[in-house]
Design an enzyme around this catalytic site. Structure first.
Site, mmCIF file in Angstrom:
data_model
loop_
_atom_site.group_PDB
_atom_site.id
_atom_site.type_symbol
_atom_site.label_atom_id
_atom_site.label_comp_id
_atom_site.label_asym_id
_atom_site.label_seq_id
_atom_site.Cartn_x
_atom_site.Cartn_y
_atom_site.Cartn_z
ATOM 1 N N TYR A 79 40.716 -11.947 98.331
ATOM 2 C CA TYR A 79 39.513 -11.577 97.590
ATOM 3 C C TYR A 79 38.966 -12.730 96.757
ATOM 4 O O TYR A 79 37.751 -12.791 96.514
ATOM 5 C CB TYR A 79 39.764 -10.326 96.744
ATOM 6 C CG TYR A 79 39.765 -9.097 97.610
ATOM 7 C CD1 TYR A 79 38.579 -8.486 97.990
ATOM 8 C CD2 TYR A 79 40.956 -8.583 98.121
ATOM 9 C CE1 TYR A 79 38.573 -7.389 98.835
ATOM 10 C CE2 TYR A 79 40.960 -7.489 98.971
ATOM 11 C CZ TYR A 79 39.768 -6.899 99.319
ATOM 12 O OH TYR A 79 39.754 -5.821 100.169
ATOM 13 N N GLN A 93 27.578 -0.059 100.915
ATOM 14 C CA GLN A 93 29.004 -0.173 101.192
ATOM 15 C C GLN A 93 29.502 -1.588 100.928
ATOM 16 O O GLN A 93 30.701 -1.840 100.997
ATOM 17 C CB GLN A 93 29.274 0.188 102.663
ATOM 18 C CG GLN A 93 28.933 1.619 103.028
ATOM 19 C CD GLN A 93 29.013 1.854 104.520
ATOM 20 O OE1 GLN A 93 28.114 1.457 105.271
ATOM 21 N NE2 GLN A 93 30.072 2.500 104.973
ATOM 22 N N HIS A 124 31.636 1.142 97.244
ATOM 23 C CA HIS A 124 32.919 0.498 97.524
ATOM 24 C C HIS A 124 33.298 -0.543 96.473
ATOM 25 O O HIS A 124 34.164 -1.374 96.705
ATOM 26 C CB HIS A 124 32.903 -0.148 98.914
ATOM 27 C CG HIS A 124 32.926 0.855 100.031
ATOM 28 N ND1 HIS A 124 32.630 0.528 101.333
ATOM 29 C CD2 HIS A 124 33.210 2.173 100.033
ATOM 30 C CE1 HIS A 124 32.727 1.616 102.088
ATOM 31 N NE2 HIS A 124 33.074 2.627 101.325
ATOM 32 N N CYS A 133 45.424 1.729 83.687
ATOM 33 C CA CYS A 133 44.581 2.459 82.732
ATOM 34 C C CYS A 133 43.121 2.575 83.176
ATOM 35 O O CYS A 133 42.302 3.157 82.455
ATOM 36 C CB CYS A 133 44.657 1.810 81.356
ATOM 37 S SG CYS A 133 43.752 0.246 81.200
ATOM 38 N N CYS A 186 46.080 -6.751 81.922
ATOM 39 C CA CYS A 186 44.848 -6.030 81.605
ATOM 40 C C CYS A 186 44.461 -6.336 80.162
ATOM 41 O O CYS A 186 45.319 -6.330 79.275
ATOM 42 C CB CYS A 186 45.073 -4.532 81.792
ATOM 43 S SG CYS A 186 43.773 -3.481 81.098
ATOM 44 N N ASN A 241 19.767 -1.171 112.966
ATOM 45 C CA ASN A 241 21.013 -1.874 113.255
ATOM 46 C C ASN A 241 20.763 -2.937 114.330
ATOM 47 O O ASN A 241 19.811 -2.844 115.110
ATOM 48 C CB ASN A 241 22.069 -0.896 113.780
ATOM 49 C CG ASN A 241 23.241 -0.742 112.837
ATOM 50 O OD1 ASN A 241 23.493 -1.604 111.990
ATOM 51 N ND2 ASN A 241 23.962 0.354 112.979
#
Length: 232
Positions: free
Chosen positions: A53, A88, A106, A117, A133, A198
């Protein structure tokens, strides 16, 4: 005037250089989905998932909106009624083109999420395993994206929009992944006119009233111009 709900998928960003699941080269081709896009994959190897990512985040940050994104933002600005964009995609190209209030079902590469949390914060360019966090201090930060097996975000809001729409368009989406693949049925129950735009017809193309094929950068601006011409 008629309300429009638009669902966009990876195909609308492909011409901006962002690969889809089905590209033969690119980031997705280098990994199994089970390893980088599931909670189980993250539990097994968070370092791999963060690296994947991080690479997607850099790629998305360098991408520019294409004429399809720009056309939808223009439709939002000039259509005399509500235009809702549901995507998406986890990039921010709709916003970069000027679209507002985009519903990211998404999630977003720009976000980080605490798996303990549920606190959300702006993701750094490179997330690392073990980063705490900012709220609970547990080392449970993950990308704020919806993985396979997880429930997409904002579903109640999306279904409310589908129940009240007059026109539903699905752009650049494969029509294979639920619940998004079932949005056309919800729109049809509401009496909406439906169109798929598309590169090639999707597996669910027969559910639409109209199917338009071709590159998004040409088909979407043409569709938007036709709508706006009718509204003048």
């Amino acid at each position: 005037m008629e309300k429009i709900v638009i669902l966009t998928g990876a195909g609308i960003s492909a011409e901006s250089g962002l690969g889809t699941f089905r590209d033969e080269d690119g980031l997705w081709a280098q990994h199994r989905i089970e390893d980088v896009a599931t909670p189980e994959g993250f539990a097994r190897n968070p370092e791999l998932v963060h690296a994947f990512y991080n690479a997607r985040r850099v790629q998305a940050a360098a991408a520019k909106p294409n004429p399809a994104h720009t056309a939808l933002a223009r439709l939002q600005r000039h259509w005399p009624s509500e235009v809702v964009i549901v995507t998406q995609n986890v990039d921010s190209l709709h916003e970069a083109a000027g679209a507002e209030r985009v519903i990211h079902m998404h999630g977003s590469l720009a976000g980080a999420l605490c798996a303990v949390c549920d606190h959300r914060w702006q993701a750094p360019t490179e997330m690392q395993s073990g980063q705490p966090c900012p709220v609970c201090q547990v080392a449970a930060g993950r990308p704020d994206v919806v993985w396979f097996g997880e429930m997409p975000y904002f579903m109640d809001e999306i279904f409310d929009h589908l129940d009240s729409t007059d026109i539903f368009a699905a752009i650049g989406t494969s029509g294979q992944v639920y619940p998004a693949a079932g949005f056309v049925q919800g729109a049809r129950r509401a009496g909406a006119a439906t169109v798929e735009i598309n590169l090639d017809p999707s597996d669910g193309a027969s559910a639409f009233d109209q199917v338009v094929t071709g590159p998004a950068t040409s088909t979407v601006p043409s569709w938007v111009e036709n709508l706006l011409a009718k509204a003048r």
